[in-house]
Design a protein around this motif. Structure first.
Motif, short mmCIF file in Angstrom:
data_model
loop_
_atom_site.label_atom_id
_atom_site.label_comp_id
_atom_site.label_asym_id
_atom_site.label_seq_id
_atom_site.Cartn_x
_atom_site.Cartn_y
_atom_site.Cartn_z
N VAL A 63 0.80 -1.15 0.07
CA VAL A 63 0.15 -0.08 0.08
C VAL A 63 0.97 1.34 0.05
CG1 VAL A 63 -1.92 1.13 1.29
CG2 VAL A 63 -1.55 -0.95 1.39
N ALA A 64 0.85 2.24 -0.81
CA ALA A 64 1.49 3.33 -1.05
C ALA A 64 0.88 4.44 -0.28
CB ALA A 64 1.50 3.86 -2.42
N GLN A 65 1.54 5.34 0.57
CA GLN A 65 1.17 6.15 1.39
C GLN A 65 1.52 7.66 0.95
OE1 GLN A 65 1.05 5.16 5.55
NE2 GLN A 65 -0.65 3.82 5.24
N GLY A 66 0.89 8.54 1.27
CA GLY A 66 1.33 9.98 1.01
C GLY A 66 1.17 10.68 2.35
N GLY A 67 0.35 11.85 2.45
CA GLY A 67 0.19 12.42 3.69
C GLY A 67 -0.92 12.10 4.48
N LEU A 71 -10.05 10.75 2.45
CA LEU A 71 -11.38 10.63 3.24
C LEU A 71 -12.15 9.24 3.06
CD1 LEU A 71 -12.58 14.23 3.24
CD2 LEU A 71 -11.62 13.09 4.97
N VAL A 72 -11.27 8.36 2.00
CA VAL A 72 -12.20 7.24 1.82
C VAL A 72 -11.33 5.88 2.19
CG1 VAL A 72 -13.49 8.30 0.11
CG2 VAL A 72 -11.48 7.36 -0.67
N GLY A 73 -10.04 6.11 2.80
CA GLY A 73 -9.48 4.80 3.25
C GLY A 73 -8.56 4.31 2.37
N GLY A 74 -8.18 5.17 1.11
CA GLY A 74 -7.54 4.47 0.01
C GLY A 74 -6.16 4.29 0.71
N GLY A 75 -5.43 4.97 1.57
CA GLY A 75 -3.96 4.73 2.18
C GLY A 75 -4.14 3.76 3.25
N ALA A 76 -5.15 3.43 3.54
CA ALA A 76 -5.26 2.60 4.91
C ALA A 76 -4.68 1.17 4.54
CB ALA A 76 -6.42 2.64 5.74
N ILE A 418 -12.54 6.52 -4.35
CA ILE A 418 -13.34 5.44 -3.76
C ILE A 418 -12.90 4.55 -2.87
CG2 ILE A 418 -14.45 3.11 -4.77
CD1 ILE A 418 -15.74 5.41 -5.99
N GLY A 419 -11.69 4.29 -2.64
CA GLY A 419 -10.78 3.55 -1.57
C GLY A 419 -11.62 2.33 -1.17
N THR A 420 -11.86 2.13 0.10
CA THR A 420 -12.78 1.04 0.48
C THR A 420 -14.12 1.47 0.75
OG1 THR A 420 -11.90 1.57 2.81
CG2 THR A 420 -10.70 -0.03 1.67
#
Ligand code: ZN
Length: 457
Positions: A63-67, A71-76, A418-420
């Motif tokens: 999982v890539a992460q930025g800051g 708000l949709v859990g895309g980086g979690a 969209i994220g999760t």
């Protein structure tokens, strides 16, 4: 896997167990994160490539992460992934005044890029409330929007080229600097807005604009939704392309600010059905302020606008924007919130506001429903507080809001992705054929499914 990864980065580049801080585990949105295998923090594209080569061979998810302001859990992380944080890839590499471009690594914080450009007489136009934490790679991966889209477009419009590392570690360097380049497919668009599911963006070339010489900001109160639509059309026809923001707040939001946000100072009297925060970005400081006042006076004479105020100082300008952006204290006082980011044709927005308020109020008597957003972009945000924040409550309100959006032919995600959080509703806004093509691209670019699994679809 952890020992193999440790060989690929420096001594502080790998975090495991209790060294993994909270920031890697959650986003600001709802939805809980799982425990990742480890966090790896590369310092170069070559390191990102080596990490992905290793993970690809072993079928290890990443999982890539930025800051982490999404708000949709895309980086979690959902559990067991390698979190690949780009936070240490934070160098601005090149500034080209003649070509009006900036080349930077993905981990540069948006506000730092703004300040760098500002000092040189230019602007990177993308701007949003989370500017102090959001990173360039993050706003590219999510194709972020914000408060200046009406003038400059979403992030996609400000990216000329980029470098991405593919699932198997291949480095795809496409750092184009020209405004025009039709030599085959425009590959950068595969990575912009795909939320880290098709590749990991490591560097990019941004299109800069000249810094405006004057900024004028106004608040207007209007009696009917039709008036806001006509007011927007009037401003676009009289301001000659200078309109930089057009933010609409429904009357209930104004009441909420007055009741729950004592530190905010709404510039107009209460009681209007709609409030608009608008801003012009011009090049003639001696004339632009007077011109905006004249345009507003004409709009009042035409009966479009009932009340208006123009900010007379930078301090007043900040106070106007705070009413739109800094209602955090009020939101906290409302208890658990369900928040939405949706888009629809502008003519449907009045209908949407009425239906969403009535439907949530019917399901949860006494609910607070606030509607506001970037009307010029067809994008509204809804905040609903019904006194409960359980998954069942979220689902019931999601069904209401997204059901109305489906009826209106809108999108369940305007600018957040969209994220999760929105996965279950993707089909409300996309046809089966569209989703099938998305899946085909995913299988082609990431056949083992290691990049940000469980996100988007
Ligand atoms: Zn927004």
């Amino acid at each position: 896997m952890i020992e193999a990864l440790r060989q690929l980065v420096d001594s502080s580049g790998l975090l495991t167990g209790t060294d993994i801080g909270e920031r890697y585990l959650k986003t600001r949105g709802y939805g809980t994160a799982g425990i990742p295998l480890c966090v790896v923090r590369p310092k170069s594209t070559a390191e990102v490539s080596n990490i992905l080569k290793l993970c690809h061979v072993h079928g290890q998810t990443v999982v890539a992460q930025g800051g982490m302001t999404g708000l949709v859990g895309g980086g979690a992380p959902l559990g067991g992934e390698v979190v690949l944080s780009l936070e240490r890839m934070n160098k601005i590499e090149e500034f080209d005044a003649d070509g009006r471009t900036l080349t930077a690594q993905s981990g540069v914080v948006l506000q730092a890029a703004h300040e760098y450009c500002d000092q040189r007489g230019f602007m990177l136009p993308l701007d949003l409330g989370a500017r102090g934490s959001a990173t360039l790679g993050g706003v590219i991966s999510t194709n972020a929007g914000g408060v200046r889209v009406i003038r400059y477009g979403m992030m996609r419009e400000s990216v000329l080229g980029l470098e991405a590392v593919m699932a198997d570690g291949t480095v795809m360097t496409s750092l184009n600097k020209m405004l025009k380049n039709n030599a085959g497919y425009d590959l950068k668009h595969l990575f912009i807005g795909s939320e880290g599911t098709l590749g990991i963006v490591t560097r990019a070339v941004f299109r800069l604009r000249p810094k405006p010489k004057s900024i004028n900001t106004a608040f207007a109160g209007l009696a009917r939704f039709e008036d806001t639509v006509a007011f927007l059309a009037y401003l676009e026809s009289t301001l000659g392309g200078e309109l930089g923001s057009f933010e609409v707040m429904w009357g209930a939001y104004d009441e909420f600010v007055r009741q729950r946000c004592p530190s905010l100072r709404p510039p107009l009297n209460a009681g209007q059905a709609f409030y608009v925060l608008l801003e012009t970005l011009g090049n003639d400081p001696a004339r632009d302020g007077a011109h905006l006042e004249e345009v507003l006076a004409n709009a009042m004479e035409k009966g479009l606008v009932a009340d208006a105020a123009v900010a007379q100082s930078e301090q007043q300008r900040a106070a106007f924007w705070a009413v739109r952006e800094n209602a955090g204290e009020g939101y906290r006082a409302l208890g658990p919130l369900c928040a939405y980011d949706v888009s629809m044709p502008i003519r449907s927005m009045g209908d949407f506001g009425e239906r969403v308020d009535a439907s949530i109020g019917k399901a949860y008597p006494g609910a607070t429903t606030l509607v506001l957003g970037h009307m010029g972009d067809g994008n509204l945000h809804v905040v609903a507080a019904v006194g409960s924040g359980t998954p069942e409550t979220h689902k019931r309100i999601d069904d209401i809001v997204y059901g109305i959006i489906r009826d209106l032919g809108g999108s369940v995600s305007a600018e957040h992705g969209i994220g999760t959080v929105k996965k279950d509703y993707l089909a409300y806004s996309r046809t089966p054929e569209e989703i099938a093509l998305m899946r085909m691209l995913k299988r082609t670019l990431d056949p083992k499914g290691i990049l940000n699994p469980g996100k988007v679809f």
